[in-house]
Design an enzyme around this catalytic site. Structure first.
Site, PDB file in Angstrom:
ATOM      1  N   SER A 196       0.835  -1.204   0.000  1.00 48.07           N
ATOM      2  CA  SER A 196       0.000   0.000   0.000  1.00 48.07           C
ATOM      3  C   SER A 196       0.870   1.255   0.000  1.00 48.07           C
ATOM      4  CB  SER A 196      -0.966  -0.057   1.184  1.00 48.07           C
ATOM      5  OG  SER A 196      -2.009   0.873   1.048  1.00 48.07           O
ATOM      6  N   ASP A 337     -10.451  -3.406  -5.633  1.00 52.73           N
ATOM      7  CA  ASP A 337      -9.909  -2.701  -4.473  1.00 52.73           C
ATOM      8  C   ASP A 337     -10.739  -1.439  -4.239  1.00 52.73           C
ATOM      9  OD1 ASP A 337      -8.394  -1.113  -2.690  1.00 52.73           O
ATOM     10  OD2 ASP A 337      -6.508  -1.918  -3.441  1.00 52.73           O
ATOM     11  N   HIS A 363      -8.489  -4.660  -0.916  1.00 53.19           N
ATOM     12  CA  HIS A 363      -7.250  -3.938  -0.590  1.00 53.19           C
ATOM     13  C   HIS A 363      -6.486  -4.695   0.479  1.00 53.19           C
ATOM     14  CE1 HIS A 363      -4.565  -0.497  -0.531  1.00 53.19           C
ATOM     15  NE2 HIS A 363      -4.575  -0.551   0.793  1.00 53.19           N
TER      16      HIS A 363
END
Length: 442
Positions: A196, A337, A363
């Site tokens: 991320s 996501d 995600h």
């Protein structure tokens, strides 16, 4: 960038029309292979379908399970923490695994250097899902590697010793961590892994280093890429704004509040001056936190401070620097996501880059079921990629900057304004211990 699409449900992989060719190691040292051929022959799992657990059938459920699920008893990983002091007064946590008390590894053992997500640390389940088998001994079925999680300033128990935090575009902290690890283990191949926000930092670092990159290869998972577009999408609907954006903003607020006393040692800093307004907010979104804190205290000047979050997001976006990557680079995103909706699959044609988009996964989720066990799909592709790039091919040894010690600081030639030094042990870290008051998985 071309693509390869198999049967319905298979991940979609995007390759350059001009593939990079690298020499194979012995016994076929006279042969070359393309990155695409390497992926297809030695990383087969990345092109196989991701099959979500039946009860986690969309991106929202996958993402929420990553945050709310109990992973405390799976993928146990323990760490030795060392504190790394940065020249500007900041402190990083370097969490080494396996601990020295567990077993001694040769100095040339490959090292996975990890960057965690927005407000996480080495205890996060998504980190442990990959590191547990990566550092497991080979006779137990693991890779037998070493790993180091670079814990951002103020995160997961790392002290905040300067009025500066971290951000999607501040790469110098990771640069200093890689410098230290490279100096400590000069014979070890270094492999980058980012999740991320950490994937965004990793991508920018690799691109900025170009031909001088100290990493052999890198893997970016759930990278947010076009931060401006993805931020707009994140804040556009009531659902995403009041779930994901507020969850991330809340985590950052709680992280800062844990360092209130330390921050007030710098009363003239913008970070300290922003605390009254920050704490007056019952809740705030990620964008509101960035407007109040990150654009001012997320890195060094220049480029900080930024005028608005949009200026920061535009500058920090990693999709625009993919063309500068010069090491084997695998990025994996999911097509549902809820936080990252824009992936740059047609925006680069770099022979060093492979982009993969899975059908489902949310995600940082990718939860599938094997038998009665729920596991993350992403683990196997990442492990196969690292093994292939460090054991199957000879990535050219590039000329990197010389390392030396100046006035007690470890520095690189031409970057003497940067520097770091070992500030001693930071204790034992047990993976799976949830940070008090923080939502995991973000």
């Amino acid at each position: 960038m071309g693509s390869a699409l198999g049967k319905l449900g298979n991940p979609k992989a995007f390759f350059s029309a001009r593939p990079a060719y690298l020499p194979l190691k012995q016994p076929a040292a006279s042969e070359n292979t393309s990155l695409r051929a390497l992926l297809e022959s030695h990383c087969p799992s990345v092109l196989l379908p991701f099959r979500p657990a039946w009860w986690l059938f969309n991106g929202h459920l996958q993402t929420l399970y990553a945050v709310l699920g109990d992973f405390s008893v799976v993928d146990h990983v323990a760490y030795d923490r060392r504190l790394l002091q940065i020249k500007d007064g900041g402190t990083l946590g370097l969490d080494f695994t396996p601990p020295a008390s567990d077993r001694v590894l040769p100095d040339d053992t490959p090292i996975i250097v990890v960057l965690h997500g927005l407000s996480g640390g080495s205890q996060e389940s998504y980190v442990r899902a990959i590191l547990a088998p990566a550092v497991m001994s080979t006779h137990q079925g693991g890779l037998g590697y070493r790993a180091v999680v670079v814990t951002f300033r103020g995160c997961a128990g790392v002290p905040l010793t300067s009025p500066q935090l971290y951000s999607s575009c501040h790469t110098d902290d990771f640069r200093q961590a890689v410098l230290y690890i490279s100096h400590r283990y000069p014979r070890a191949p270094l492999l980058g892994l980012g999740f991320s926000l950490g994937a965004n930092v990793l991508t920018r670092y690799v691109a900025e280093e170009g031909e001088e990159c100290r990493l052999v290869s890198a893997c970016a998972l759930a990278c947010p890429w076009d931060l401006a577009a993805n931020s707009d999408s994140l804040h556009a609907t009531w659902l995403s704004r009041n779930t994901y954006a507020k969850a991330m903003g809340g985590n950052l607020k709680r992280m800062v509040s844990q360092h209130n006393d330390s921050i007030m040692k710098f009363p003239d800093s913008r970070l300290a001056q922003s605390l009254p307004e920050l704490f007056s907010r019952k809740s705030l979104t990620l964008g509101q936190f960035d407007n109040l804190i990150t654009i001012h205290a997320g890195g060094t000047s220049p480029p900080f401070p930024f005028k608005t979050p949009h200026h920061y997001y535009t500058y920090a976006a990693s999709h625009q620097v993919l063309g500068d990557v010069r090491i084997p680079f695998l990025a994996i995103n999911s097509d549902d996501d809820p936080i990252v909706k824009y992936v740059p699959v047609y925006e680069t044609d770099n022979e060093w880059v492979i982009l993969v988009v899975t059908r489902g996964g949310g995600h940082m989720g990718w939860f599938g079921t094997t038998g009665n066990v729920t596991r993350r799909w992403m683990t196997q592709p990442a492990l196969e990629w690292f093994r292939a790039t460090v054991e199957k091919i000879d990535v050219p040894r590039r000329a990197v900057r010389n390392i030396r010690i100046v006035d007690g600081w470890l520095v690189e030639s031409g970057r003497e304004h940067l520097g770091c030094r070992d500030n001693g042990e930071g204790g034992k870290i047990e993976g799976g211990v949830i940070q008090k008051g923080m939502l995991a998985g973000l």
